[in-house]
Design a protein around this motif. Sequence first.
Motif, PDB file in Angstrom:
ATOM      1  N   VAL A 295       0.828  -1.204   0.000  1.00 56.33           N
ATOM      2  CA  VAL A 295       0.000   0.000   0.000  1.00 56.33           C
ATOM      3  C   VAL A 295       0.864   1.256   0.000  1.00 56.33           C
ATOM      4  O   VAL A 295       0.505   2.275  -0.594  1.00 56.33           O
ATOM      5  CB  VAL A 295      -0.948  -0.011   1.217  1.00 56.33           C
ATOM      6  CG1 VAL A 295      -1.767   1.272   1.284  1.00 56.33           C
ATOM      7  CG2 VAL A 295      -1.887  -1.210   1.141  1.00 56.33           C
TER       8      VAL A 295
ATOM      9  N   ASP B 132      -0.309   6.766  -6.558  1.00 55.24           N
ATOM     10  CA  ASP B 132      -1.629   7.411  -6.575  1.00 55.24           C
ATOM     11  C   ASP B 132      -1.495   8.927  -6.543  1.00 55.24           C
ATOM     12  O   ASP B 132      -2.244   9.645  -7.215  1.00 55.24           O
ATOM     13  CB  ASP B 132      -2.458   6.956  -5.368  1.00 55.24           C
ATOM     14  CG  ASP B 132      -3.025   5.557  -5.561  1.00 55.24           C
ATOM     15  OD1 ASP B 132      -2.943   5.053  -6.694  1.00 55.24           O
ATOM     16  OD2 ASP B 132      -3.538   4.976  -4.592  1.00 55.24           O
TER      17      ASP B 132
ATOM     18  N   GLN C 162      -6.089   6.445  -2.894  1.00 55.61           N
ATOM     19  CA  GLN C 162      -7.261   5.588  -2.738  1.00 55.61           C
ATOM     20  C   GLN C 162      -6.923   4.264  -2.064  1.00 55.61           C
ATOM     21  O   GLN C 162      -7.665   3.787  -1.195  1.00 55.61           O
ATOM     22  CB  GLN C 162      -7.908   5.314  -4.102  1.00 55.61           C
ATOM     23  CG  GLN C 162      -8.535   6.532  -4.755  1.00 55.61           C
ATOM     24  CD  GLN C 162      -7.592   7.285  -5.663  1.00 55.61           C
ATOM     25  OE1 GLN C 162      -6.374   7.088  -5.603  1.00 55.61           O
ATOM     26  NE2 GLN C 162      -8.121   8.161  -6.498  1.00 55.61           N
ATOM     27  N   ALA C 163      -5.801   3.646  -2.472  1.00 54.43           N
ATOM     28  CA  ALA C 163      -5.447   2.328  -1.921  1.00 54.43           C
ATOM     29  C   ALA C 163      -5.182   2.408  -0.426  1.00 54.43           C
ATOM     30  O   ALA C 163      -5.645   1.562   0.352  1.00 54.43           O
ATOM     31  CB  ALA C 163      -4.223   1.775  -2.649  1.00 54.43           C
TER      32      ALA C 163
ATOM     33  N   ASN D 222      -6.277   4.739   1.706  1.00 54.21           N
ATOM     34  CA  ASN D 222      -7.529   5.043   2.408  1.00 54.21           C
ATOM     35  C   ASN D 222      -8.401   3.801   2.544  1.00 54.21           C
ATOM     36  O   ASN D 222      -8.986   3.553   3.606  1.00 54.21           O
ATOM     37  CB  ASN D 222      -8.301   6.137   1.661  1.00 54.21           C
ATOM     38  CG  ASN D 222      -7.577   7.472   1.703  1.00 54.21           C
ATOM     39  OD1 ASN D 222      -6.762   7.714   2.588  1.00 54.21           O
ATOM     40  ND2 ASN D 222      -7.866   8.341   0.744  1.00 54.21           N
ATOM     41  N   LYS D 223      -8.469   3.003   1.473  1.00 57.00           N
ATOM     42  CA  LYS D 223      -9.279   1.788   1.517  1.00 57.00           C
ATOM     43  C   LYS D 223      -8.677   0.770   2.490  1.00 57.00           C
ATOM     44  O   LYS D 223      -9.409   0.105   3.236  1.00 57.00           O
ATOM     45  CB  LYS D 223      -9.393   1.185   0.112  1.00 57.00           C
ATOM     46  CG  LYS D 223     -10.344  -0.005   0.035  1.00 57.00           C
ATOM     47  CD  LYS D 223     -10.572  -0.424  -1.388  1.00 57.00           C
ATOM     48  CE  LYS D 223     -11.508  -1.625  -1.461  1.00 57.00           C
ATOM     49  NZ  LYS D 223     -12.830  -1.350  -0.874  1.00 57.00           N
ATOM     50  N   TRP D 224      -7.350   0.648   2.482  1.00 58.64           N
ATOM     51  CA  TRP D 224      -6.699  -0.304   3.387  1.00 58.64           C
ATOM     52  C   TRP D 224      -6.939   0.083   4.848  1.00 58.64           C
ATOM     53  O   TRP D 224      -7.285  -0.775   5.675  1.00 58.64           O
ATOM     54  CB  TRP D 224      -5.199  -0.355   3.113  1.00 58.64           C
ATOM     55  CG  TRP D 224      -4.479  -1.345   3.991  1.00 58.64           C
ATOM     56  CD1 TRP D 224      -4.277  -2.677   3.733  1.00 58.64           C
ATOM     57  CD2 TRP D 224      -3.903  -1.084   5.283  1.00 58.64           C
ATOM     58  NE1 TRP D 224      -3.609  -3.264   4.779  1.00 58.64           N
ATOM     59  CE2 TRP D 224      -3.372  -2.313   5.746  1.00 58.64           C
ATOM     60  CE3 TRP D 224      -3.789   0.040   6.082  1.00 58.64           C
ATOM     61  CZ2 TRP D 224      -2.737  -2.424   6.983  1.00 58.64           C
ATOM     62  CZ3 TRP D 224      -3.157  -0.073   7.313  1.00 58.64           C
ATOM     63  CH2 TRP D 224      -2.630  -1.286   7.750  1.00 58.64           C
TER      64      TRP D 224
ATOM     65  N   LYS E 101      -9.331   1.938   6.123  1.00 59.32           N
ATOM     66  CA  LYS E 101     -10.750   1.757   6.445  1.00 59.32           C
ATOM     67  C   LYS E 101     -11.059   0.285   6.709  1.00 59.32           C
ATOM     68  O   LYS E 101     -11.720  -0.057   7.694  1.00 59.32           O
ATOM     69  CB  LYS E 101     -11.597   2.285   5.285  1.00 59.32           C
ATOM     70  CG  LYS E 101     -13.096   2.125   5.489  1.00 59.32           C
ATOM     71  CD  LYS E 101     -13.868   2.629   4.275  1.00 59.32           C
ATOM     72  CE  LYS E 101     -15.365   2.378   4.445  1.00 59.32           C
ATOM     73  NZ  LYS E 101     -16.135   2.817   3.256  1.00 59.32           N
ATOM     74  N   GLU E 102     -10.564  -0.584   5.818  1.00 57.28           N
ATOM     75  CA  GLU E 102     -10.851  -2.023   5.944  1.00 57.28           C
ATOM     76  C   GLU E 102     -10.190  -2.615   7.193  1.00 57.28           C
ATOM     77  O   GLU E 102     -10.794  -3.403   7.921  1.00 57.28           O
ATOM     78  CB  GLU E 102     -10.357  -2.749   4.692  1.00 57.28           C
ATOM     79  CG  GLU E 102     -10.921  -4.145   4.506  1.00 57.28           C
ATOM     80  CD  GLU E 102     -12.395  -4.141   4.132  1.00 57.28           C
ATOM     81  OE1 GLU E 102     -13.087  -5.108   4.494  1.00 57.28           O
ATOM     82  OE2 GLU E 102     -12.843  -3.172   3.504  1.00 57.28           O
TER      83      GLU E 102
ATOM     84  N   TYR F 190     -11.787  -1.202  10.483  1.00 52.80           N
ATOM     85  CA  TYR F 190     -13.122  -1.790  10.648  1.00 52.80           C
ATOM     86  C   TYR F 190     -13.030  -3.246  11.108  1.00 52.80           C
ATOM     87  O   TYR F 190     -13.725  -3.648  12.049  1.00 52.80           O
ATOM     88  CB  TYR F 190     -13.895  -1.715   9.324  1.00 52.80           C
ATOM     89  CG  TYR F 190     -15.171  -2.526   9.330  1.00 52.80           C
ATOM     90  CD1 TYR F 190     -16.320  -2.044   9.926  1.00 52.80           C
ATOM     91  CD2 TYR F 190     -15.205  -3.793   8.747  1.00 52.80           C
ATOM     92  CE1 TYR F 190     -17.481  -2.800   9.943  1.00 52.80           C
ATOM     93  CE2 TYR F 190     -16.356  -4.550   8.758  1.00 52.80           C
ATOM     94  CZ  TYR F 190     -17.499  -4.051   9.357  1.00 52.80           C
ATOM     95  OH  TYR F 190     -18.633  -4.810   9.380  1.00 52.80           O
TER      96      TYR F 190
END
Length: 227
Positions: free
Chosen positions: A156, A163, A171-172, A174-176, A178-179, A182
């Motif tokens: 990442v 990015d 994006q990668a 932020n998605k990592w 978040k995932e 969570y």
Amino acid sequence: IKQNVQKWYYAIWVMSIILNMVVLVYIGIRMAMSTVADEKAKYKSQLIAWFQSIVLLFAMHFIIRLIFFVGKILVDMLTVILNGIIENVLSGEDIKNIDLLIFDSLGQVLLKPRGWKPLENFLCYILLMCYQIKFLLMYLKRFFVISFLVIISPIVTITYSIDKMGDNQSQALNKWIKEFVYTVLIQPFQCLIYIVFATTALDLMQDKTLGAAILGCIMLLFIHQAE
């Protein structure tokens, strides 16, 4: 599995350092070849993004440990609260575990059949078994998802600088984040839901009226829907 996760994390971490060096060489070549002031400013900002990705790479394992630490602290705190509630509710009982007590009470009723109560408790027993299997599968999946996210986390950091070159967004990363946050921190939330519904279900299980035990099981099964 944990040892293999550590090995692969380290291997991919070393590979990410090498790939980040390749990205640095690419940025350096483009900066040397650019003659327009705007292009030089663009590549300077990309160089800053690359430096941030290197810092992120070296800080990644600390970020992971911090998220795990916060999750553990929350779960331990909620466990203390739950144990306190159990002590109050089950003060006169030998068994202090909610699930074991529910299974034990259902088993005692099944051994002394009277009216519809054995059938009701048998249905509760089946529901509770499904509940146990469901959460076993949920937490097995959670374990593998977290393992996978830890392993790919160094990659990442490479995508972070790439990015930034495109649309100045990561994006990668932020998605990592978040995932990962969570998946780790959903456990304290599930623990909180369990405290609310399991203790209420326990009171219903001890009620002798028709349907109370089934309602208690339905409350337990609602934990997943609530989450």
